[in-house]
Design a protein around this motif. Structure first.
Motif, mmCIF file in Angstrom:
data_model
loop_
_atom_site.group_PDB
_atom_site.id
_atom_site.type_symbol
_atom_site.label_atom_id
_atom_site.label_comp_id
_atom_site.label_asym_id
_atom_site.label_seq_id
_atom_site.Cartn_x
_atom_site.Cartn_y
_atom_site.Cartn_z
ATOM 1 N N ARG A 26 0.847 -1.200 0.000
ATOM 2 C CA ARG A 26 0.000 0.000 0.000
ATOM 3 C C ARG A 26 0.878 1.244 0.000
ATOM 4 O O ARG A 26 1.831 1.345 0.778
ATOM 5 C CB ARG A 26 -0.893 -0.012 1.240
ATOM 6 N N ARG A 36 -0.453 5.909 -6.302
ATOM 7 C CA ARG A 36 -1.690 5.569 -5.580
ATOM 8 C C ARG A 36 -2.749 5.032 -6.528
ATOM 9 O O ARG A 36 -3.422 4.032 -6.234
ATOM 10 C CB ARG A 36 -2.209 6.781 -4.807
ATOM 11 N N TRP A 39 -2.029 1.509 -7.530
ATOM 12 C CA TRP A 39 -2.340 0.568 -6.452
ATOM 13 C C TRP A 39 -3.835 0.240 -6.462
ATOM 14 O O TRP A 39 -4.222 -0.921 -6.313
ATOM 15 C CB TRP A 39 -1.921 1.146 -5.097
ATOM 16 N N PHE A 40 -4.676 1.243 -6.669
ATOM 17 C CA PHE A 40 -6.121 0.985 -6.718
ATOM 18 C C PHE A 40 -6.482 0.127 -7.926
ATOM 19 O O PHE A 40 -7.397 -0.705 -7.846
ATOM 20 C CB PHE A 40 -6.918 2.293 -6.694
ATOM 21 N N ASP A 41 -5.779 0.294 -9.038
ATOM 22 C CA ASP A 41 -6.014 -0.590 -10.184
ATOM 23 C C ASP A 41 -5.629 -2.028 -9.847
ATOM 24 O O ASP A 41 -6.332 -2.970 -10.211
ATOM 25 C CB ASP A 41 -5.226 -0.119 -11.410
ATOM 26 N N LYS A 43 -5.702 -3.327 -6.886
ATOM 27 C CA LYS A 43 -6.752 -3.785 -5.971
ATOM 28 C C LYS A 43 -7.978 -4.227 -6.765
ATOM 29 O O LYS A 43 -8.564 -5.285 -6.490
ATOM 30 C CB LYS A 43 -7.113 -2.650 -5.011
ATOM 31 N N THR A 63 -15.549 0.272 -7.268
ATOM 32 C CA THR A 63 -15.162 1.401 -6.419
ATOM 33 C C THR A 63 -13.665 1.667 -6.510
ATOM 34 O O THR A 63 -13.235 2.821 -6.589
ATOM 35 C CB THR A 63 -15.573 1.144 -4.951
ATOM 36 N N ALA A 64 -12.856 0.621 -6.520
ATOM 37 C CA ALA A 64 -11.407 0.782 -6.631
ATOM 38 C C ALA A 64 -11.039 1.418 -7.967
ATOM 39 O O ALA A 64 -10.189 2.315 -8.026
ATOM 40 C CB ALA A 64 -10.703 -0.562 -6.459
ATOM 41 N N ARG A 65 -11.677 0.977 -9.056
ATOM 42 C CA ARG A 65 -11.405 1.569 -10.373
ATOM 43 C C ARG A 65 -11.821 3.039 -10.403
ATOM 44 O O ARG A 65 -11.127 3.882 -10.953
ATOM 45 C CB ARG A 65 -12.155 0.818 -11.469
ATOM 46 N N THR A 67 -11.946 5.070 -7.867
ATOM 47 C CA THR A 67 -10.977 5.807 -7.051
ATOM 48 C C THR A 67 -9.703 6.066 -7.838
ATOM 49 O O THR A 67 -9.158 7.174 -7.803
ATOM 50 C CB THR A 67 -10.674 5.048 -5.747
ATOM 51 N N ALA A 68 -9.220 5.068 -8.583
ATOM 52 C CA ALA A 68 -8.018 5.247 -9.399
ATOM 53 C C ALA A 68 -8.250 6.343 -10.435
ATOM 54 O O ALA A 68 -7.386 7.216 -10.634
ATOM 55 C CB ALA A 68 -7.643 3.932 -10.091
#
Length: 76
Positions: A26, A36, A39-41, A43, A63-65, A67-68
């Motif tokens: 992380r 960052r 990292w979300f991608d 995830k 949600t992770a995508r 956020t990225a």
């Protein structure tokens, strides 16, 4: 940066090993927006690997995508 392996839905051991690696990697608060977002991608990739058997994972991957994309857009 390590990549996430696509785990078979029944291979929970692999999933949990990949999840542990992701959480260890992380990004720190000092990380760049690109680091960052990447990292979300990662995830999202991990969550998508189990989305077929775990509907909640599909929602979390979305949600992770998002956020990225938000981070890459300069929002954070």
């Amino acid at each position: 940066m390590p990549t996430v392996k696509q785990a078979a839905p029944t291979d929970l051991r692999t999933f949990f090993l990949d999840l542990s690696a992701l959480l260890r990697d992380r990004p720190a608060l000092s990380a760049t927006a690109t680091e960052r977002a990447d990292w979300f991608d990662r995830k999202a990739e991990l969550l998508e690997s189990i989305a077929a058997t775990t509907p909640e994972a599909a929602e979390l991957a979305i949600t992770a995508r998002e956020t990225a994309t938000w981070i890459r857009g300069g929002a954070a």
